[in-house]
Design a protein around this motif. Structure first.
Motif, PDB file in Angstrom:
ATOM      1  N   TYR A 152     -25.580  56.029 -54.674  1.00  0.00           N
ATOM      2  CA  TYR A 152     -26.404  55.767 -55.854  1.00  0.00           C
ATOM      3  C   TYR A 152     -27.405  56.899 -56.055  1.00  0.00           C
ATOM      4  O   TYR A 152     -27.538  57.447 -57.151  1.00  0.00           O
ATOM      5  CB  TYR A 152     -27.135  54.430 -55.725  1.00  0.00           C
ATOM      6  CG  TYR A 152     -27.869  54.050 -57.002  1.00  0.00           C
ATOM      7  CD1 TYR A 152     -27.280  53.220 -57.944  1.00  0.00           C
ATOM      8  CD2 TYR A 152     -29.141  54.570 -57.285  1.00  0.00           C
ATOM      9  CE1 TYR A 152     -27.924  52.905 -59.131  1.00  0.00           C
ATOM     10  CE2 TYR A 152     -29.793  54.266 -58.470  1.00  0.00           C
ATOM     11  CZ  TYR A 152     -29.180  53.433 -59.387  1.00  0.00           C
ATOM     12  OH  TYR A 152     -29.817  53.151 -60.567  1.00  0.00           O
ATOM     13  N   ARG A 204     -25.731  60.158 -57.277  1.00  0.00           N
ATOM     14  CA  ARG A 204     -25.326  60.149 -58.679  1.00  0.00           C
ATOM     15  C   ARG A 204     -26.557  60.165 -59.598  1.00  0.00           C
ATOM     16  O   ARG A 204     -26.532  60.805 -60.653  1.00  0.00           O
ATOM     17  CB  ARG A 204     -24.452  58.931 -58.972  1.00  0.00           C
ATOM     18  CG  ARG A 204     -23.806  58.936 -60.364  1.00  0.00           C
ATOM     19  CD  ARG A 204     -22.858  60.132 -60.550  1.00  0.00           C
ATOM     20  NE  ARG A 204     -21.754  60.092 -59.648  1.00  0.00           N
ATOM     21  CZ  ARG A 204     -20.532  59.673 -59.942  1.00  0.00           C
ATOM     22  NH1 ARG A 204     -20.267  59.248 -61.156  1.00  0.00           N
ATOM     23  NH2 ARG A 204     -19.586  59.703 -59.033  1.00  0.00           N
ATOM     24  N   TYR A 205     -27.604  59.484 -59.195  1.00  0.00           N
ATOM     25  CA  TYR A 205     -28.814  59.470 -60.018  1.00  0.00           C
ATOM     26  C   TYR A 205     -29.428  60.868 -60.106  1.00  0.00           C
ATOM     27  O   TYR A 205     -29.847  61.309 -61.186  1.00  0.00           O
ATOM     28  CB  TYR A 205     -29.836  58.478 -59.459  1.00  0.00           C
ATOM     29  CG  TYR A 205     -30.963  58.168 -60.425  1.00  0.00           C
ATOM     30  CD1 TYR A 205     -30.816  57.196 -61.407  1.00  0.00           C
ATOM     31  CD2 TYR A 205     -32.169  58.861 -60.367  1.00  0.00           C
ATOM     32  CE1 TYR A 205     -31.834  56.910 -62.310  1.00  0.00           C
ATOM     33  CE2 TYR A 205     -33.200  58.585 -61.261  1.00  0.00           C
ATOM     34  CZ  TYR A 205     -33.028  57.616 -62.228  1.00  0.00           C
ATOM     35  OH  TYR A 205     -34.035  57.348 -63.128  1.00  0.00           O
ATOM     36  N   GLU A 210     -27.816  63.621 -59.830  1.00  0.00           N
ATOM     37  CA  GLU A 210     -26.911  64.395 -60.690  1.00  0.00           C
ATOM     38  C   GLU A 210     -27.189  64.087 -62.163  1.00  0.00           C
ATOM     39  O   GLU A 210     -27.116  64.976 -63.016  1.00  0.00           O
ATOM     40  CB  GLU A 210     -25.453  64.061 -60.345  1.00  0.00           C
ATOM     41  CG  GLU A 210     -25.010  64.572 -58.977  1.00  0.00           C
ATOM     42  CD  GLU A 210     -23.652  64.005 -58.569  1.00  0.00           C
ATOM     43  OE1 GLU A 210     -23.038  63.271 -59.386  1.00  0.00           O
ATOM     44  OE2 GLU A 210     -23.219  64.267 -57.429  1.00  0.00           O
ATOM     45  N   MET A 211     -27.498  62.832 -62.455  1.00  0.00           N
ATOM     46  CA  MET A 211     -27.802  62.450 -63.835  1.00  0.00           C
ATOM     47  C   MET A 211     -29.063  63.157 -64.319  1.00  0.00           C
ATOM     48  O   MET A 211     -29.109  63.642 -65.457  1.00  0.00           O
ATOM     49  CB  MET A 211     -27.972  60.928 -63.949  1.00  0.00           C
ATOM     50  CG  MET A 211     -28.323  60.462 -65.361  1.00  0.00           C
ATOM     51  SD  MET A 211     -28.222  58.667 -65.592  1.00  0.00           S
ATOM     52  CE  MET A 211     -29.574  58.129 -64.547  1.00  0.00           C
ATOM     53  N   PHE A 269     -28.173  66.637 -65.126  1.00  0.00           N
ATOM     54  CA  PHE A 269     -27.393  66.695 -66.364  1.00  0.00           C
ATOM     55  C   PHE A 269     -28.309  66.580 -67.582  1.00  0.00           C
ATOM     56  O   PHE A 269     -28.208  67.373 -68.529  1.00  0.00           O
ATOM     57  CB  PHE A 269     -26.353  65.571 -66.381  1.00  0.00           C
ATOM     58  CG  PHE A 269     -25.670  65.394 -67.713  1.00  0.00           C
ATOM     59  CD1 PHE A 269     -24.649  66.242 -68.105  1.00  0.00           C
ATOM     60  CD2 PHE A 269     -26.072  64.385 -68.590  1.00  0.00           C
ATOM     61  CE1 PHE A 269     -24.024  66.092 -69.342  1.00  0.00           C
ATOM     62  CE2 PHE A 269     -25.458  64.222 -69.819  1.00  0.00           C
ATOM     63  CZ  PHE A 269     -24.437  65.081 -70.191  1.00  0.00           C
ATOM     64  N   THR A 291     -20.656  61.724 -72.175  1.00  0.00           N
ATOM     65  CA  THR A 291     -20.639  62.141 -70.770  1.00  0.00           C
ATOM     66  C   THR A 291     -21.768  61.477 -69.998  1.00  0.00           C
ATOM     67  O   THR A 291     -21.601  61.084 -68.833  1.00  0.00           O
ATOM     68  CB  THR A 291     -20.753  63.673 -70.662  1.00  0.00           C
ATOM     69  OG1 THR A 291     -19.647  64.263 -71.350  1.00  0.00           O
ATOM     70  CG2 THR A 291     -20.750  64.136 -69.220  1.00  0.00           C
ATOM     71  N   PHE A 292     -22.912  61.340 -70.622  1.00  0.00           N
ATOM     72  CA  PHE A 292     -24.063  60.700 -69.988  1.00  0.00           C
ATOM     73  C   PHE A 292     -23.699  59.293 -69.507  1.00  0.00           C
ATOM     74  O   PHE A 292     -23.993  58.922 -68.361  1.00  0.00           O
ATOM     75  CB  PHE A 292     -25.218  60.647 -70.992  1.00  0.00           C
ATOM     76  CG  PHE A 292     -26.434  59.900 -70.527  1.00  0.00           C
ATOM     77  CD1 PHE A 292     -27.168  60.344 -69.440  1.00  0.00           C
ATOM     78  CD2 PHE A 292     -26.868  58.758 -71.203  1.00  0.00           C
ATOM     79  CE1 PHE A 292     -28.311  59.658 -69.021  1.00  0.00           C
ATOM     80  CE2 PHE A 292     -28.001  58.078 -70.802  1.00  0.00           C
ATOM     81  CZ  PHE A 292     -28.724  58.528 -69.703  1.00  0.00           C
ATOM     82  N   ASP A 349     -20.029  59.471 -67.010  1.00  0.00           N
ATOM     83  CA  ASP A 349     -20.094  60.121 -65.697  1.00  0.00           C
ATOM     84  C   ASP A 349     -21.289  59.715 -64.861  1.00  0.00           C
ATOM     85  O   ASP A 349     -21.302  59.937 -63.647  1.00  0.00           O
ATOM     86  CB  ASP A 349     -20.094  61.648 -65.867  1.00  0.00           C
ATOM     87  CG  ASP A 349     -18.792  62.177 -66.435  1.00  0.00           C
ATOM     88  OD1 ASP A 349     -17.854  61.372 -66.619  1.00  0.00           O
ATOM     89  OD2 ASP A 349     -18.713  63.387 -66.715  1.00  0.00           O
ATOM     90  N   TYR A 350     -22.303  59.115 -65.489  1.00  0.00           N
ATOM     91  CA  TYR A 350     -23.526  58.827 -64.751  1.00  0.00           C
ATOM     92  C   TYR A 350     -23.963  57.368 -64.861  1.00  0.00           C
ATOM     93  O   TYR A 350     -24.011  56.652 -63.851  1.00  0.00           O
ATOM     94  CB  TYR A 350     -24.651  59.777 -65.217  1.00  0.00           C
ATOM     95  CG  TYR A 350     -24.260  61.216 -65.061  1.00  0.00           C
ATOM     96  CD1 TYR A 350     -24.201  61.803 -63.802  1.00  0.00           C
ATOM     97  CD2 TYR A 350     -23.894  61.986 -66.164  1.00  0.00           C
ATOM     98  CE1 TYR A 350     -23.809  63.133 -63.640  1.00  0.00           C
ATOM     99  CE2 TYR A 350     -23.498  63.302 -66.024  1.00  0.00           C
ATOM    100  CZ  TYR A 350     -23.452  63.872 -64.761  1.00  0.00           C
ATOM    101  OH  TYR A 350     -23.047  65.176 -64.603  1.00  0.00           O
ATOM    102  N   LEU A 379     -23.347  54.383 -61.941  1.00  0.00           N
ATOM    103  CA  LEU A 379     -24.562  53.835 -61.338  1.00  0.00           C
ATOM    104  C   LEU A 379     -24.620  52.322 -61.510  1.00  0.00           C
ATOM    105  O   LEU A 379     -25.029  51.591 -60.593  1.00  0.00           O
ATOM    106  CB  LEU A 379     -25.798  54.479 -61.968  1.00  0.00           C
ATOM    107  CG  LEU A 379     -26.070  55.934 -61.568  1.00  0.00           C
ATOM    108  CD1 LEU A 379     -27.132  56.545 -62.475  1.00  0.00           C
ATOM    109  CD2 LEU A 379     -26.492  56.035 -60.110  1.00  0.00           C
TER     110      LEU A 379
END
Length: 644
Positions: free
Chosen positions: A229, A232-233, A235-236, A239, A254-255, A258-259, A263
């Motif tokens: 978690y 990925r957060y 990475e968000m 982004f 994509t937001f 992919d994120y 999550l």
């Protein structure tokens, strides 16, 4: 005031009861200190705004600009605490950042009661007021909006909430709502009047929430967020930081794909792994088991089985469905034996009627005032009909059957007709054992079979869903169209992810909008239909209609409650023009922005491509070859599907 205070106390009691259970207390001081720090920062920023209003001339451009800049500063404090405030006291939140001055609520946990009026206040309304060039500005109006917001902020300091924060359970449920709102509202301008601020505020909120995550993990190490978690957060955040400031250029697709959606899946796993549960009404409808926001089991809105609610046996359910299929096509349910459900909701037309603006009246001497909407995905609305006058599929069905302009039937007579057919009699008497409180077959058994039949066609998916659920590829035009939908085209502020209807997270209430729909395409006059006003009389509800789903929209013309537009191009132009008010009609309570905007030919093509990606792969079974024979000979002349 007494009712409002009682409601607030009730919500606080529910929250404490929900979260003060089996887990031993942890050292949550760092976490609760962080919460209190954010609430204090919000309170101080609004107090500073209040003082500025009192010492500023709001009727000068310079004064208004100064106040708007201060509001933007306050909004950052609001966004930093949004993770908690929106979930813990949702009604109070509307005083902090209400999108409308007045809302009429009719939510799931009380939808069998009359709608009630909620007065909004706070930062968004203050900014909208200052930006309204048609207003004669008054400092008292702004002071009232901010003072009411400060009263709301004070509610977040209660001892009851402090107790809830000392337990970890609320966190994952608040986080779920936060993630759903990231997908549905935070990037659309739904509650951010200055759309230039949407992405900058998003960046600030993401980072502030990362800080909340950190203090939570420190306070509750045995309930901490998982490593995937956090990864990925982070990475968000990277982004979003790499995206343009303009929300019309932001890659919404994509937001979410992919994120946000992954999550959401991780958070759902933790809700189950940690045994999180709640009786807070904000969690009423949401599923704990789905992994994707675009899973159709994300939330529950209606009991599709009706009186057969407790039936789970596949064979019995199959029998109920088959009975419902026959009845759906059977004009035996109409007063003149000439009209069936399939007359106006044609299965070969996505359970709508694309041949007419509105259906014929029962007596065939004219037309109804409203379009026959698709039944597909109707189960994902809490209130039904264009005016929200019905609260369940079964009540809606009975109303249609008994309405003199629609099917003009009498309940007892319809049951007698149905039971005059041996095939119907056999199956419904057999099904009686599953409704032991009923001694004989009644209209509810018949309606429940029909709703169970047609509700099954709401379980199909579209290419847009598959891009999130299965990782399938999708055209660049669709992605571009979705970003336009969520930003410049202003669609996403009323048609919310994932059903693109009027239900926003946590999917408890159907929203109604006043668009200024005309009576004719020349815009000579407003449609005379009062809409929601008929079910809930109030100045704000006049000409308001429930926001319908855009799924399968390319297959369900004509459009609007009165079927006035034949093409999606006409609909898009209507919104571009600013609705009825933008075209010069007198619609003082219009909720749609009346300021016109323009989409390029390329943008319209992309928007239509996105709408096309919402076409679901619905498989409709064929109409029955024959209908059950009746003991009454004249009934046997009826036609499958009816005559009109």
């Amino acid at each position: 005031m007494h009712m409002k205070l009682t409601a607030t106390i009730l919500i606080l009691v529910v929250i404490v009861t929900a979260f003060a259970f089996r887990h031993p207390a942890s050292n949550g001081k760092a976490y609760t200190d962080n919460y209190n720090k954010h609430i204090t920062a919000l309170e101080k920023s609004e107090q500073s705004l209040l003082q500025l209003i009192r010492h500023t001339d709001v009727n000068t451009a310079a004064g208004r600009d100064q106040l708007i800049n201060k509001i933007h500063e306050c909004r950052l404090s609001l966004k930093a605490s949004d993770f908690w405030t929106r979930y813990l006291l949702p009604e109070t939140y509307k005083k902090l950042n209400g999108p409308l001055p007045v809302e009429w609520e009719n939510e799931v946990f009380e939808k069998y009661e009359q709608p009630y009026r909620l007065t909004g206040a706070g930062l968004s309304l203050a900014e909208i007021y200052l930006n309204n060039e048609e207003e004669k500005f008054a400092a008292d109006t702004l002071i009232s909006l901010v003072e009411n917001s400060l009263i709301g902020v004070a509610a977040y300091r209660s001892d009851s909430l402090a107790q809830a924060l000392n337990k970890p359970d609320h966190f994952f449920l608040a986080n779920r709502l936060y993630l759903l709102n990231l997908a549905a509202i935070y990037t659309t301008g739904f509650e951010t009047p200055d759309t230039n601020r949407v992405i900058p505020e998003l960046r600030f909120m993401l980072q502030a929430t990362a800080d909340i995550y950190k203090t939570f993990d420190q306070a509750f190490p045995d309930r901490s967020l998982s490593v995937p978690y956090h990864q990925r957060y982070d990475e968000m955040i990277r982004f979003v930081n790499s995206q343009p400031d303009a929300y019309s250029l932001f890659d919404h697709f994509t937001f979410i794909r992919d994120y946000v959606n992954p999550l959401f899946g991780f958070n759902q796993e933790m809700i189950r792994a940690y045994g999180i549960s709640s009786r807070h009404y904000y969690d009423y409808a949401l599923s704990d088991t789905v992994h994707s926001i675009f899973d159709k089991a994300l939330f529950t809105s209606h009991q599709i089985k009706g009186v057969y609610a407790f039936v789970d046996d596949p064979k019995v359910l199959s029998d109920i469905k088959e009975a419902g299929r026959l009845l759906f096509y059977d004009p035996l349910l109409s007063g003149n034996l000439s009209r069936s459900c399939a007359s106006c909701h044609r299965p070969d037309m996505y359970f709508a009627d694309t041949t007419r603006a509105t259906p014929f009246l029962f007596n065939h001497q004219g037309s109804m005032t409203r379009n026959a909407p698709t039944l597909i995905n109707s189960v994902y609305n809490h209130l039904l009909m264009a005016d929200g006058s019905h609260m369940s599929l079964q009540l809606q069905g009975k109303a249609v059957m008994g309405h003199p302009d629609e099917m003009n039937g009498i309940a007892d007579s319809l049951v007698e007709r149905v039971m005059s057919c041996k095939e119907y009699e056999t199956i419904f008497k057999r099904l009686l054992r599953y409704t032991p409180e009923e001694k004989k077959v009644n209209i509810d058994h018949i309606i429940s079979a029909i709703t169970y039949y047609y509700a099954g066609f709401s379980q199909y998916y579209a290419p847009f869903d598959n891009a999130f659920n299965k990782g399938t590829s999708i055209d660049a035009d669709v992605k571009a169209g979705f970003s336009l939908f969520m930003s410049k085209a202003k669609c996403g502020t009323c048609h919310f992810v994932p059903h693109f209807n009027g239900l926003k997270p946590p999917y408890l209430a159907s929203e109604f909008e006043v668009l200024g729909v005309p009576a004719d395409t020349a815009f000579r006059q407003l449609s005379p239909d009062s809409g929601r006003y008929l079910a809930c009389p109030a100045p704000e509800t006049l000409h308001a209609f429930r926001t319908g789903s855009l799924r399968n929209i390319q297959h369900t013309a004509p459009y609007m409650h009165n079927g006035i537009f034949r093409t999606l191009e006409q609909v898009i132009q209507f919104y571009e023009d600013g609705g009825g008010a933008g075209r010069g009609l007198d619609v003082p309570n219009q909720t749609l922005d009346k300021a016109p905007f323009k989409l390029t030919v390329t943008e319209k093509k992309a928007l239509l491509a996105f709408l096309g990606s919402l076409n679901e792969a619905v498989v409709v079974d064929k109409a029955p070859v024959k209908l059950p024979a009746s003991k009454v000979k004249r009934y046997n002349d009826r036609k499958i599907g009816g005559e009109y």
